[in-house]
Design a protein around this motif. Sequence first.
Motif, short mmCIF file in Angstrom:
data_model
loop_
_atom_site.label_atom_id
_atom_site.label_comp_id
_atom_site.label_asym_id
_atom_site.label_seq_id
_atom_site.Cartn_x
_atom_site.Cartn_y
_atom_site.Cartn_z
N ILE A 20 0.84 -1.19 0.00
CA ILE A 20 0.00 0.00 0.00
C ILE A 20 0.88 1.25 0.00
CG2 ILE A 20 -2.09 -0.99 1.04
CD1 ILE A 20 -1.19 0.10 3.74
N GLU A 21 0.49 2.19 -0.85
CA GLU A 21 1.10 3.50 -0.87
C GLU A 21 0.25 4.43 -0.02
OE1 GLU A 21 1.70 7.25 -3.97
OE2 GLU A 21 1.23 5.27 -4.78
N LYS A 22 0.89 5.12 0.93
CA LYS A 22 0.17 6.06 1.78
C LYS A 22 0.77 7.45 1.64
CE LYS A 22 -1.51 3.19 5.58
NZ LYS A 22 -1.49 3.04 7.05
N ASN A 23 -0.11 8.46 1.67
CA ASN A 23 0.37 9.84 1.62
C ASN A 23 0.66 10.34 3.03
OD1 ASN A 23 -2.12 10.55 2.74
ND2 ASN A 23 -2.93 11.40 0.83
N ASN A 24 1.03 11.62 3.14
CA ASN A 24 1.39 12.20 4.45
C ASN A 24 0.21 12.24 5.41
OD1 ASN A 24 4.03 12.53 3.68
ND2 ASN A 24 3.72 14.62 2.96
N SER A 25 -1.02 12.20 4.88
CA SER A 25 -2.21 12.19 5.73
C SER A 25 -2.61 10.78 6.13
CB SER A 25 -3.38 12.86 5.01
OG SER A 25 -3.06 14.18 4.68
N GLU A 31 -3.20 0.44 -3.81
CA GLU A 31 -3.11 -0.86 -3.15
C GLU A 31 -2.89 -1.93 -4.21
OE1 GLU A 31 -5.67 -3.05 0.20
OE2 GLU A 31 -6.70 -2.98 -1.73
N LEU A 32 -1.93 -2.80 -3.95
CA LEU A 32 -1.63 -3.93 -4.83
C LEU A 32 -1.71 -5.20 -4.00
CD1 LEU A 32 -0.55 -5.34 -7.39
CD2 LEU A 32 1.77 -4.70 -6.65
N ARG A 33 -2.56 -6.13 -4.43
CA ARG A 33 -2.67 -7.44 -3.79
C ARG A 33 -2.18 -8.48 -4.78
NH1 ARG A 33 -8.55 -8.57 -1.97
NH2 ARG A 33 -7.48 -10.19 -0.79
N GLN A 106 4.86 -0.38 -10.95
CA GLN A 106 3.92 0.74 -10.99
C GLN A 106 3.68 1.34 -9.60
OE1 GLN A 106 0.14 -0.27 -12.77
NE2 GLN A 106 -0.75 1.73 -12.32
N ILE A 107 3.45 0.50 -8.59
CA ILE A 107 3.21 1.04 -7.25
C ILE A 107 4.48 1.68 -6.67
CG2 ILE A 107 3.60 -1.11 -5.94
CD1 ILE A 107 1.19 -0.22 -4.16
N CYS A 108 5.64 1.11 -6.97
CA CYS A 108 6.89 1.71 -6.50
C CYS A 108 7.10 3.07 -7.16
CB CYS A 108 8.08 0.80 -6.83
SG CYS A 108 8.16 -0.71 -5.86
N LEU A 109 6.90 3.15 -8.46
CA LEU A 109 7.09 4.41 -9.17
C LEU A 109 6.10 5.46 -8.70
CD1 LEU A 109 8.63 6.00 -11.30
CD2 LEU A 109 7.04 5.08 -13.02
N SER A 110 4.85 5.08 -8.51
CA SER A 110 3.84 6.01 -8.02
C SER A 110 4.26 6.58 -6.67
CB SER A 110 2.49 5.30 -7.90
OG SER A 110 1.54 6.13 -7.27
N THR A 111 4.71 5.71 -5.77
CA THR A 111 5.13 6.14 -4.43
C THR A 111 6.30 7.11 -4.52
OG1 THR A 111 4.39 4.01 -3.56
CG2 THR A 111 5.82 5.32 -2.15
N LEU A 112 7.28 6.79 -5.34
CA LEU A 112 8.44 7.66 -5.49
C LEU A 112 8.04 9.01 -6.09
CD1 LEU A 112 10.99 5.02 -6.79
CD2 LEU A 112 11.16 6.28 -4.63
N LYS A 117 4.94 7.02 1.04
CA LYS A 117 5.61 5.87 1.65
C LYS A 117 4.93 4.59 1.19
CE LYS A 117 7.15 8.34 5.71
NZ LYS A 117 7.15 8.45 7.17
N LEU A 118 5.71 3.54 1.02
CA LEU A 118 5.21 2.24 0.59
C LEU A 118 5.35 1.25 1.73
CD1 LEU A 118 4.00 0.72 -1.84
CD2 LEU A 118 6.33 0.03 -2.43
N PHE A 119 4.28 0.51 1.98
CA PHE A 119 4.26 -0.48 3.05
C PHE A 119 3.93 -1.84 2.47
CE2 PHE A 119 3.31 3.59 4.86
CZ PHE A 119 4.01 3.62 6.06
#
Length: 124
Positions: A20-25, A31-33, A106-112, A117-119
């Motif tokens: 899961i990618e989360k923003n500062n809030s 979300e990738l499953r 895709q989720i890594c690039l989006s987070t960067l 942050k990526l969890f």
Amino acid sequence: MIQIDLYTENYMGELETTLIEKNNSNQIIFELRMFSADFSSIVNWIPFDTNSHNESLVYLYNMNMDFGNDFTEIKRLQEFYNQLLSISNQIQPHPLGLFDYDSLKQICLSTLQNGNKLFIKQNH
């Protein structure tokens, strides 16, 4: 929110890995499953040795049996993304297919790109 579910249709009841990618809030942006075995296959193509940085995903994945039991931040995300790019020639001819690999990139690039942050939580 972007959701990619590569797990439910074909692997329900098997071990799952969720990113899961989360923003500062603390809101979930992406979300990738995926099936844990597919995630493992991809990570296992990344070279690992005991000189790998002790906070890198590949090090934690191989050395810390509790890694990802709960949602855990991937602290060296740029390194992990670069490692994913470096193994592209190993993934493409593989029967696993590209969708798992491409979704992980895709989720890594989006987070960067978003400065988020990526969890990861695995084997649940």
